[in-house]
Design a protein around this motif. Structure first.
Motif, PDB file in Angstrom:
ATOM      1  N   GLU A  49     -31.027  -6.616   9.084  1.00 57.70           N
ATOM      2  CA  GLU A  49     -31.799  -7.684   9.731  1.00 57.70           C
ATOM      3  C   GLU A  49     -33.272  -7.310   9.845  1.00 57.70           C
ATOM      4  OE1 GLU A  49     -27.591  -7.812  10.683  1.00 57.70           O
ATOM      5  OE2 GLU A  49     -29.054  -6.237  11.088  1.00 57.70           O
ATOM      6  N   VAL A  50     -33.551  -6.050  10.140  1.00 60.64           N
ATOM      7  CA  VAL A  50     -34.937  -5.574  10.244  1.00 60.64           C
ATOM      8  C   VAL A  50     -35.593  -5.621   8.875  1.00 60.64           C
ATOM      9  CG1 VAL A  50     -36.397  -3.569  10.754  1.00 60.64           C
ATOM     10  CG2 VAL A  50     -34.483  -4.154  12.274  1.00 60.64           C
ATOM     11  N   ARG A  51     -34.900  -5.084   7.873  1.00 61.02           N
ATOM     12  CA  ARG A  51     -35.412  -5.089   6.494  1.00 61.02           C
ATOM     13  C   ARG A  51     -35.755  -6.507   6.055  1.00 61.02           C
ATOM     14  NH1 ARG A  51     -30.828  -4.704   2.261  1.00 61.02           N
ATOM     15  NH2 ARG A  51     -30.792  -6.884   2.885  1.00 61.02           N
ATOM     16  N   ASP A  52     -34.819  -7.429   6.249  1.00 59.11           N
ATOM     17  CA  ASP A  52     -35.032  -8.815   5.815  1.00 59.11           C
ATOM     18  C   ASP A  52     -36.164  -9.488   6.590  1.00 59.11           C
ATOM     19  OD1 ASP A  52     -32.952  -8.355   4.066  1.00 59.11           O
ATOM     20  OD2 ASP A  52     -31.497  -9.609   5.138  1.00 59.11           O
ATOM     21  N   GLN A  53     -36.305  -9.161   7.864  1.00 59.58           N
ATOM     22  CA  GLN A  53     -37.386  -9.738   8.663  1.00 59.58           C
ATOM     23  C   GLN A  53     -38.748  -9.205   8.199  1.00 59.58           C
ATOM     24  OE1 GLN A  53     -37.036 -12.294  11.040  1.00 59.58           O
ATOM     25  NE2 GLN A  53     -39.225 -12.363  10.556  1.00 59.58           N
ATOM     26  N   LEU A  54     -38.808  -7.923   7.860  1.00 58.46           N
ATOM     27  CA  LEU A  54     -40.053  -7.351   7.339  1.00 58.46           C
ATOM     28  C   LEU A  54     -40.470  -8.048   6.048  1.00 58.46           C
ATOM     29  CD1 LEU A  54     -39.407  -3.567   8.060  1.00 58.46           C
ATOM     30  CD2 LEU A  54     -41.119  -5.035   9.162  1.00 58.46           C
ATOM     31  N   LEU A  55     -39.506  -8.323   5.183  1.00 59.83           N
ATOM     32  CA  LEU A  55     -39.807  -9.062   3.953  1.00 59.83           C
ATOM     33  C   LEU A  55     -40.306 -10.464   4.288  1.00 59.83           C
ATOM     34  CD1 LEU A  55     -39.762  -9.417   0.840  1.00 59.83           C
ATOM     35  CD2 LEU A  55     -37.382 -10.188   1.102  1.00 59.83           C
ATOM     36  N   GLN A  56     -39.602 -11.158   5.195  1.00 59.77           N
ATOM     37  CA  GLN A  56     -40.017 -12.515   5.572  1.00 59.77           C
ATOM     38  C   GLN A  56     -41.417 -12.533   6.169  1.00 59.77           C
ATOM     39  OE1 GLN A  56     -38.674 -15.531   4.947  1.00 59.77           O
ATOM     40  NE2 GLN A  56     -37.183 -14.385   3.735  1.00 59.77           N
ATOM     41  N   ASP A  57     -41.723 -11.546   7.012  1.00 57.66           N
ATOM     42  CA  ASP A  57     -43.049 -11.461   7.625  1.00 57.66           C
ATOM     43  C   ASP A  57     -44.133 -11.296   6.561  1.00 57.66           C
ATOM     44  OD1 ASP A  57     -41.806 -11.657  10.094  1.00 57.66           O
ATOM     45  OD2 ASP A  57     -42.032  -9.516  10.571  1.00 57.66           O
ATOM     46  N   ALA A  58     -43.810 -10.598   5.495  1.00 57.09           N
ATOM     47  CA  ALA A  58     -44.786 -10.392   4.414  1.00 57.09           C
ATOM     48  C   ALA A  58     -44.954 -11.657   3.577  1.00 57.09           C
ATOM     49  CB  ALA A  58     -44.360  -9.223   3.534  1.00 57.09           C
ATOM     50  N   ILE A  59     -43.846 -12.272   3.178  1.00 57.09           N
ATOM     51  CA  ILE A  59     -43.954 -13.380   2.213  1.00 57.09           C
ATOM     52  C   ILE A  59     -44.479 -14.673   2.817  1.00 57.09           C
ATOM     53  CG2 ILE A  59     -42.235 -12.384   0.672  1.00 57.09           C
ATOM     54  CD1 ILE A  59     -40.253 -14.518   1.629  1.00 57.09           C
ATOM     55  N   ILE A  60     -44.518 -14.770   4.150  1.00 60.67           N
ATOM     56  CA  ILE A  60     -45.094 -15.990   4.740  1.00 60.67           C
ATOM     57  C   ILE A  60     -46.620 -15.953   4.768  1.00 60.67           C
ATOM     58  CG2 ILE A  60     -43.063 -16.543   6.131  1.00 60.67           C
ATOM     59  CD1 ILE A  60     -44.673 -15.492   8.589  1.00 60.67           C
ATOM     60  N   LEU A  61     -47.192 -14.781   4.479  1.00 62.68           N
ATOM     61  CA  LEU A  61     -48.650 -14.680   4.413  1.00 62.68           C
ATOM     62  C   LEU A  61     -49.166 -15.482   3.226  1.00 62.68           C
ATOM     63  CD1 LEU A  61     -49.019 -10.851   5.136  1.00 62.68           C
ATOM     64  CD2 LEU A  61     -49.332 -12.755   6.749  1.00 62.68           C
ATOM     65  N   ASP A  62     -50.427 -15.879   3.297  1.00 62.35           N
ATOM     66  CA  ASP A  62     -51.026 -16.689   2.229  1.00 62.35           C
ATOM     67  C   ASP A  62     -51.249 -15.902   0.946  1.00 62.35           C
ATOM     68  OD1 ASP A  62     -51.099 -18.958   3.822  1.00 62.35           O
ATOM     69  OD2 ASP A  62     -53.114 -18.514   4.572  1.00 62.35           O
ATOM     70  N   HIS A  63     -51.531 -14.606   1.074  1.00 63.67           N
ATOM     71  CA  HIS A  63     -51.839 -13.769  -0.081  1.00 63.67           C
ATOM     72  C   HIS A  63     -51.194 -12.413   0.120  1.00 63.67           C
ATOM     73  CE1 HIS A  63     -54.888 -16.748  -1.055  1.00 63.67           C
ATOM     74  NE2 HIS A  63     -55.338 -16.637   0.192  1.00 63.67           N
ATOM     75  N   TRP A  64     -50.675 -11.815  -0.956  1.00 63.71           N
ATOM     76  CA  TRP A  64     -50.089 -10.484  -0.872  1.00 63.71           C
ATOM     77  C   TRP A  64     -49.774  -9.929  -2.252  1.00 63.71           C
ATOM     78  CZ3 TRP A  64     -45.506 -11.341  -3.269  1.00 63.71           C
ATOM     79  CH2 TRP A  64     -44.800 -12.504  -3.009  1.00 63.71           C
ATOM     80  N   VAL A  65     -49.536  -8.635  -2.249  1.00 67.55           N
ATOM     81  CA  VAL A  65     -48.956  -7.942  -3.402  1.00 67.55           C
ATOM     82  C   VAL A  65     -47.755  -7.188  -2.839  1.00 67.55           C
ATOM     83  CG1 VAL A  65     -49.276  -6.188  -5.185  1.00 67.55           C
ATOM     84  CG2 VAL A  65     -51.198  -7.639  -4.525  1.00 67.55           C
ATOM     85  N   ILE A  66     -46.602  -7.441  -3.423  1.00 62.89           N
ATOM     86  CA  ILE A  66     -45.380  -6.718  -3.058  1.00 62.89           C
ATOM     87  C   ILE A  66     -44.909  -5.995  -4.302  1.00 62.89           C
ATOM     88  CG2 ILE A  66     -42.950  -6.916  -2.369  1.00 62.89           C
ATOM     89  CD1 ILE A  66     -43.720  -9.358  -0.704  1.00 62.89           C
ATOM     90  N   GLU A  67     -44.484  -4.747  -4.109  1.00 65.57           N
ATOM     91  CA  GLU A  67     -43.940  -4.013  -5.247  1.00 65.57           C
ATOM     92  C   GLU A  67     -42.681  -3.282  -4.843  1.00 65.57           C
ATOM     93  OE1 GLU A  67     -43.774  -0.558  -5.477  1.00 65.57           O
ATOM     94  OE2 GLU A  67     -45.291   0.147  -4.091  1.00 65.57           O
ATOM     95  N   GLY A  68     -41.752  -3.224  -5.795  1.00 65.58           N
ATOM     96  CA  GLY A  68     -40.513  -2.504  -5.556  1.00 65.58           C
ATOM     97  C   GLY A  68     -39.505  -2.764  -6.643  1.00 65.58           C
ATOM     98  N   VAL A  69     -38.397  -2.058  -6.517  1.00 62.58           N
ATOM     99  CA  VAL A  69     -37.354  -2.135  -7.527  1.00 62.58           C
ATOM    100  C   VAL A  69     -36.049  -2.670  -6.929  1.00 62.58           C
ATOM    101  CG1 VAL A  69     -36.545   0.247  -7.254  1.00 62.58           C
ATOM    102  CG2 VAL A  69     -36.354  -0.853  -9.484  1.00 62.58           C
TER     103      VAL A  69
END
Length: 169
Positions: A49-69
Protein backbone atom coordinates in the motif's frame (compact mmCIF):
# COMPACT_ATOMS: atom_id res chain seq x y z
CA UNK A 1 6.21 16.36 -19.70
CA UNK A 2 5.94 12.95 -18.06
CA UNK A 3 8.73 10.56 -19.04
CA UNK A 4 8.97 6.94 -17.91
CA UNK A 5 12.33 5.22 -18.48
CA UNK A 6 12.60 1.42 -18.34
CA UNK A 7 15.39 -1.06 -18.95
CA UNK A 8 17.53 -3.67 -17.30
CA UNK A 9 20.15 -3.10 -14.63
CA UNK A 10 23.10 -1.39 -16.34
CA UNK A 11 21.04 0.09 -19.16
CA UNK A 12 21.58 3.68 -18.01
CA UNK A 13 18.10 4.41 -16.64
CA UNK A 14 19.25 6.37 -13.61
CA UNK A 15 21.92 8.32 -15.48
CA UNK A 16 19.48 9.33 -18.22
CA UNK A 17 16.70 10.13 -15.74
CA UNK A 18 19.01 12.43 -13.77
CA UNK A 19 20.08 14.25 -16.94
CA UNK A 20 16.51 14.66 -18.18
CA UNK A 21 15.29 15.76 -14.75
CA UNK A 22 18.03 18.38 -14.48
CA UNK A 23 17.54 19.63 -18.02
CA UNK A 24 13.75 19.89 -17.82
CA UNK A 25 13.80 20.89 -14.13
CA UNK A 26 11.26 18.23 -13.17
CA UNK A 27 11.25 15.74 -10.28
CA UNK A 28 13.01 12.39 -10.75
CA UNK A 29 11.76 9.21 -9.09
CA UNK A 30 13.31 5.74 -8.95
CA UNK A 31 10.81 2.90 -8.61
CA UNK A 32 13.30 1.18 -6.28
CA UNK A 33 12.66 4.02 -3.83
CA UNK A 34 8.93 3.29 -3.93
CA UNK A 35 9.70 -0.32 -3.00
CA UNK A 36 12.36 0.36 -0.36
CA UNK A 37 12.78 2.78 2.52
CA UNK A 38 16.49 3.50 2.68
CA UNK A 39 18.29 3.14 6.02
CA UNK A 40 21.98 3.18 6.88
CA UNK A 41 21.68 -0.23 8.55
CA UNK A 42 19.86 -1.76 5.59
CA UNK A 43 16.85 -1.10 3.41
CA UNK A 44 13.36 -2.02 4.55
CA UNK A 45 10.76 -3.17 2.03
CA UNK A 46 7.68 -0.95 2.04
CA UNK A 47 4.22 -2.41 2.41
CA UNK A 48 2.44 -2.77 -0.94
CA UNK A 49 0.00 0.00 0.00
CA UNK A 50 2.88 2.38 0.79
CA UNK A 51 4.70 1.50 -2.44
CA UNK A 52 1.56 2.03 -4.53
CA UNK A 53 0.76 5.32 -2.78
CA UNK A 54 4.29 6.62 -3.44
CA UNK A 55 3.82 5.84 -7.13
CA UNK A 56 0.40 7.54 -7.15
CA UNK A 57 1.82 10.61 -5.41
CA UNK A 58 4.46 10.87 -8.14
CA UNK A 59 2.28 10.30 -11.20
CA UNK A 60 -0.34 12.88 -10.22
CA UNK A 61 2.28 15.61 -10.59
CA UNK A 62 2.19 17.67 -13.79
CA UNK A 63 5.77 16.83 -14.78
CA UNK A 64 8.17 14.04 -13.82
CA UNK A 65 10.74 11.48 -14.82
CA UNK A 66 10.29 8.00 -13.39
CA UNK A 67 12.76 5.22 -13.97
CA UNK A 68 12.83 1.59 -13.02
CA UNK A 69 12.55 -1.99 -14.07
CA UNK A 70 9.55 -3.05 -11.99
CA UNK A 71 6.47 -4.32 -13.77
CA UNK A 72 2.74 -4.70 -13.28
CA UNK A 73 2.30 -2.46 -10.21
CA UNK A 74 3.97 0.37 -12.16
CA UNK A 75 1.45 0.19 -15.03
CA UNK A 76 -0.36 3.37 -13.88
CA UNK A 77 2.87 5.30 -14.53
CA UNK A 78 3.18 3.84 -18.02
CA UNK A 79 -0.44 4.70 -18.73
CA UNK A 80 -0.12 8.40 -17.89
CA UNK A 81 3.40 8.93 -19.27
CA UNK A 82 3.75 11.18 -22.30
CA UNK A 83 6.80 9.19 -23.41
CA UNK A 84 8.10 5.75 -22.47
CA UNK A 85 11.81 5.29 -23.06
CA UNK A 86 12.91 1.66 -23.30
CA UNK A 87 16.70 1.39 -22.98
CA UNK A 88 17.26 -1.90 -24.78
CA UNK A 89 21.03 -2.12 -24.96
CA UNK A 90 22.73 -5.44 -25.74
CA UNK A 91 23.30 -7.62 -22.68
CA UNK A 92 27.09 -7.46 -23.03
CA UNK A 93 27.04 -3.64 -22.90
CA UNK A 94 24.95 -3.81 -19.73
CA UNK A 95 27.45 -6.27 -18.21
CA UNK A 96 30.28 -3.81 -18.91
CA UNK A 97 28.29 -1.02 -17.26
CA UNK A 98 27.55 -3.19 -14.20
CA UNK A 99 31.28 -3.82 -13.74
CA UNK A 100 32.13 -0.15 -14.26
CA UNK A 101 29.42 0.95 -11.81
CA UNK A 102 30.62 -1.49 -9.14
CA UNK A 103 34.20 -0.23 -9.42
CA UNK A 104 33.07 3.41 -9.33
CA UNK A 105 30.90 2.75 -6.29
CA UNK A 106 33.73 0.99 -4.45
CA UNK A 107 36.00 3.95 -5.22
CA UNK A 108 33.21 6.32 -4.11
CA UNK A 109 33.22 8.03 -7.50
CA UNK A 110 29.55 7.11 -7.95
CA UNK A 111 26.86 7.20 -5.26
CA UNK A 112 24.75 4.10 -4.60
CA UNK A 113 21.33 3.75 -2.94
CA UNK A 114 22.59 0.46 -1.50
CA UNK A 115 25.80 -0.89 -0.05
CA UNK A 116 27.91 -2.03 -3.06
CA UNK A 117 28.78 -5.49 -1.76
CA UNK A 118 30.16 -8.30 -3.86
CA UNK A 119 26.92 -10.26 -3.38
CA UNK A 120 24.94 -7.27 -4.72
CA UNK A 121 27.35 -7.11 -7.66
CA UNK A 122 26.69 -10.79 -8.45
CA UNK A 123 22.92 -10.32 -8.12
CA UNK A 124 23.06 -7.66 -10.82
CA UNK A 125 24.26 -10.25 -13.32
CA UNK A 126 21.35 -12.51 -12.35
CA UNK A 127 18.91 -9.62 -12.72
CA UNK A 128 20.40 -8.76 -16.11
CA UNK A 129 19.89 -12.34 -17.32
CA UNK A 130 16.39 -12.51 -15.84
CA UNK A 131 15.45 -9.26 -17.56
CA UNK A 132 16.69 -10.50 -20.92
CA UNK A 133 14.96 -13.88 -20.68
CA UNK A 134 11.75 -13.07 -18.78
CA UNK A 135 10.96 -9.42 -18.32
CA UNK A 136 11.98 -8.02 -21.70
CA UNK A 137 9.63 -10.25 -23.74
CA UNK A 138 6.78 -9.48 -21.31
CA UNK A 139 7.52 -5.75 -21.44
CA UNK A 140 7.63 -5.72 -25.25
CA UNK A 141 4.23 -7.42 -25.39
CA UNK A 142 2.79 -5.07 -22.77
CA UNK A 143 4.07 -1.98 -24.57
CA UNK A 144 2.30 -2.81 -27.82
CA UNK A 145 -0.59 -0.80 -26.41
CA UNK A 146 1.76 2.17 -25.84
CA UNK A 147 3.38 2.00 -29.27
CA UNK A 148 2.42 5.62 -30.03
CA UNK A 149 4.56 6.91 -27.17
CA UNK A 150 7.25 4.23 -26.90
CA UNK A 151 10.84 4.97 -27.88
CA UNK A 152 13.11 1.92 -27.96
CA UNK A 153 16.81 2.75 -27.96
CA UNK A 154 19.58 0.23 -28.58
CA UNK A 155 22.54 2.59 -28.99
CA UNK A 156 24.01 5.55 -27.14
CA UNK A 157 23.58 7.65 -30.28
CA UNK A 158 19.82 7.06 -30.32
CA UNK A 159 19.61 8.18 -26.68
CA UNK A 160 21.74 11.27 -27.35
CA UNK A 161 19.65 12.23 -30.38
CA UNK A 162 16.42 11.90 -28.36
CA UNK A 163 17.91 13.89 -25.47
CA UNK A 164 18.90 16.72 -27.82
CA UNK A 165 15.36 16.68 -29.20
CA UNK A 166 13.73 17.12 -25.79
CA UNK A 167 16.25 19.86 -24.94
CA UNK A 168 14.93 21.86 -27.88
CA UNK A 169 11.36 21.35 -26.69
Amino acid sequence: MKIYIVGSVGSGKTTLARKVSAKLQVPHFETDNFVWTRHLKGDIRNEIEVRDQLLQDAIILDHWVIEGVHKDWTDPGLQVADQIIFLDFPSQKRVQRIVKRYIYQLLRIEKANYKPTFSMFLRMFKWNKYFEEQMKPEFIMKCNVYDHKLYRFQTDKEVKDWFHQIQRG
